[in-house]
Design an enzyme around this catalytic site. Structure first.
Site, mmCIF file in Angstrom:
data_model
loop_
_atom_site.group_PDB
_atom_site.id
_atom_site.type_symbol
_atom_site.label_atom_id
_atom_site.label_comp_id
_atom_site.label_asym_id
_atom_site.label_seq_id
_atom_site.Cartn_x
_atom_site.Cartn_y
_atom_site.Cartn_z
ATOM 1 N N ASP A 8 36.382 38.845 55.845
ATOM 2 C CA ASP A 8 35.685 38.302 57.013
ATOM 3 C C ASP A 8 35.934 39.276 58.160
ATOM 4 O OD1 ASP A 8 38.260 37.806 57.895
ATOM 5 O OD2 ASP A 8 37.968 35.670 58.264
ATOM 6 N N CYS A 65 41.403 38.685 54.983
ATOM 7 C CA CYS A 65 41.032 37.945 56.192
ATOM 8 C C CYS A 65 42.205 38.101 57.163
ATOM 9 C CB CYS A 65 40.670 36.484 55.892
ATOM 10 S SG CYS A 65 42.000 35.448 55.271
ATOM 11 N N THR A 67 44.830 36.236 57.674
ATOM 12 C CA THR A 67 46.106 35.918 57.027
ATOM 13 C C THR A 67 46.119 36.180 55.514
ATOM 14 O OG1 THR A 67 45.326 33.684 56.616
ATOM 15 C CG2 THR A 67 46.575 34.040 58.656
ATOM 16 N N GLY A 68 44.962 36.268 54.916
ATOM 17 C CA GLY A 68 44.844 36.327 53.453
ATOM 18 C C GLY A 68 44.774 34.935 52.844
ATOM 19 N N GLY A 70 42.929 32.041 53.922
ATOM 20 C CA GLY A 70 41.595 31.423 53.801
ATOM 21 C C GLY A 70 40.821 31.961 52.610
ATOM 22 N N HIS A 98 53.295 38.254 35.960
ATOM 23 C CA HIS A 98 53.539 36.862 35.564
ATOM 24 C C HIS A 98 52.317 35.953 35.663
ATOM 25 C CE1 HIS A 98 58.204 37.032 36.216
ATOM 26 N NE2 HIS A 98 57.746 38.085 35.567
ATOM 27 N N ASN A 99 51.477 36.174 36.682
ATOM 28 C CA ASN A 99 50.341 35.261 36.904
ATOM 29 C C ASN A 99 49.015 35.856 36.457
ATOM 30 O OD1 ASN A 99 51.918 35.104 40.071
ATOM 31 N ND2 ASN A 99 52.247 33.561 38.486
ATOM 32 N N ARG A 132 55.199 34.122 27.305
ATOM 33 C CA ARG A 132 55.401 32.826 27.959
ATOM 34 C C ARG A 132 54.516 32.668 29.195
ATOM 35 N NH1 ARG A 132 59.334 36.193 29.712
ATOM 36 N NH2 ARG A 132 60.125 36.003 31.836
ATOM 37 N N HIS A 133 54.172 33.799 29.817
ATOM 38 C CA HIS A 133 53.329 33.724 31.012
ATOM 39 C C HIS A 133 51.891 33.343 30.647
ATOM 40 C CE1 HIS A 133 56.690 35.250 33.195
ATOM 41 N NE2 HIS A 133 56.726 36.358 32.467
ATOM 42 N N ARG A 136 51.682 29.643 30.365
ATOM 43 C CA ARG A 136 51.653 29.006 31.692
ATOM 44 C C ARG A 136 50.266 29.112 32.323
ATOM 45 N NH1 ARG A 136 57.566 31.693 32.741
ATOM 46 N NH2 ARG A 136 58.643 30.237 31.376
HETATM 47 C C1 RB5 Z 1 39.522 34.116 61.438
HETATM 48 O O1 RB5 Z 1 39.822 33.960 62.790
HETATM 49 C C2 RB5 Z 1 40.706 33.644 60.599
HETATM 50 O O2 RB5 Z 1 40.833 32.261 60.682
HETATM 51 C C3 RB5 Z 1 40.542 34.100 59.170
HETATM 52 O O3 RB5 Z 1 40.413 35.481 59.129
HETATM 53 C C4 RB5 Z 1 41.671 33.763 58.223
HETATM 54 O O4 RB5 Z 1 42.893 34.144 58.739
HETATM 55 C C5 RB5 Z 1 41.688 32.405 57.690
HETATM 56 O O5 RB5 Z 1 42.518 32.037 56.842
#
Ligand code: RB5
Length: 149
Positions: A8, A65, A67-68, A70, A98-99, A132-133, A136
């Site tokens: 985004d 995004c 934070t990664g 969303g 593992h995942n 084992r992974h 899971r």
């Molecule tokens: C956008 O402002 C922000 O909410 C998005 O990039 C992300 O961090 C959401 O998880």
């Protein structure tokens, strides 16, 4: 190796750095957008990358995004997707081993570019251990089946 990437507006700059980094290494990469820093909705890009990966058109996906979080929540709604938010190299290695994570999610507002590129390199070069992974992961697939119509 073919990589699908998307972000985004909050992940646009880091995504651009990752694209440049992977292109320099000769890795094939397709950008699913967004294409600028105008405000947009991360789910619109997460679904495109998730579908491209789950249909095996690409080996892995990368989503960015702010934070990664969303993008990972959205991508993980697609059955067969295992998207992992990583803010350190140990987790990037472990989530492949593992995942069998098939999408790496990164937060531009959380990690610096240098660390993010190391995380990308380690994620893409680490291998699933199976055994084992795999059992899971099979249980995760059962949960998906139980809740899909
Ligand atoms: C956008 O402002 C922000 O909410 C998005 O990039 C992300 O961090 C959401 O998880």
């Amino acid at each position: 190796m073919r990589i699908a990437i998307g972000s985004d507006h909050g992940g646009f700059r880091l995504k651009s750095e990752i694209i440049e980094h992977l292109k320099k290494k000769g890795i094939e990469i397709q950008d699913f957008g967004t294409l600028n820093e105008e405000s947009c909705d991360y789910a619109d890009y997460a679904i495109q990358v998730a579908e491209a990966v789950v249909t095996k058109q690409f080996d892995f996906g990368i989503l960015v995004c702010g934070t990664g979080i969303g993008v990972s929540i959205a991508a993980n709604k697609v059955p067969g997707i295992r998207a992992a938010v990583c803010g350190d190299t140990f987790s990037a290695h472990a989530t492949r081993q593992h995942n069998d994570a098939n999408i790496l999610a990164l937060g531009e507002r959380v990690v610096g570019t240098g660390l993010a590129l190391d995380i990308v390199d380690i994620f893409l070069s680490s291998e699933f251990e199976g055994g084992r992974h795999a059992t899971r992961i099979g249980k995760i697939a059962e949960i998906e089946k139980k809740y899909s119509k």
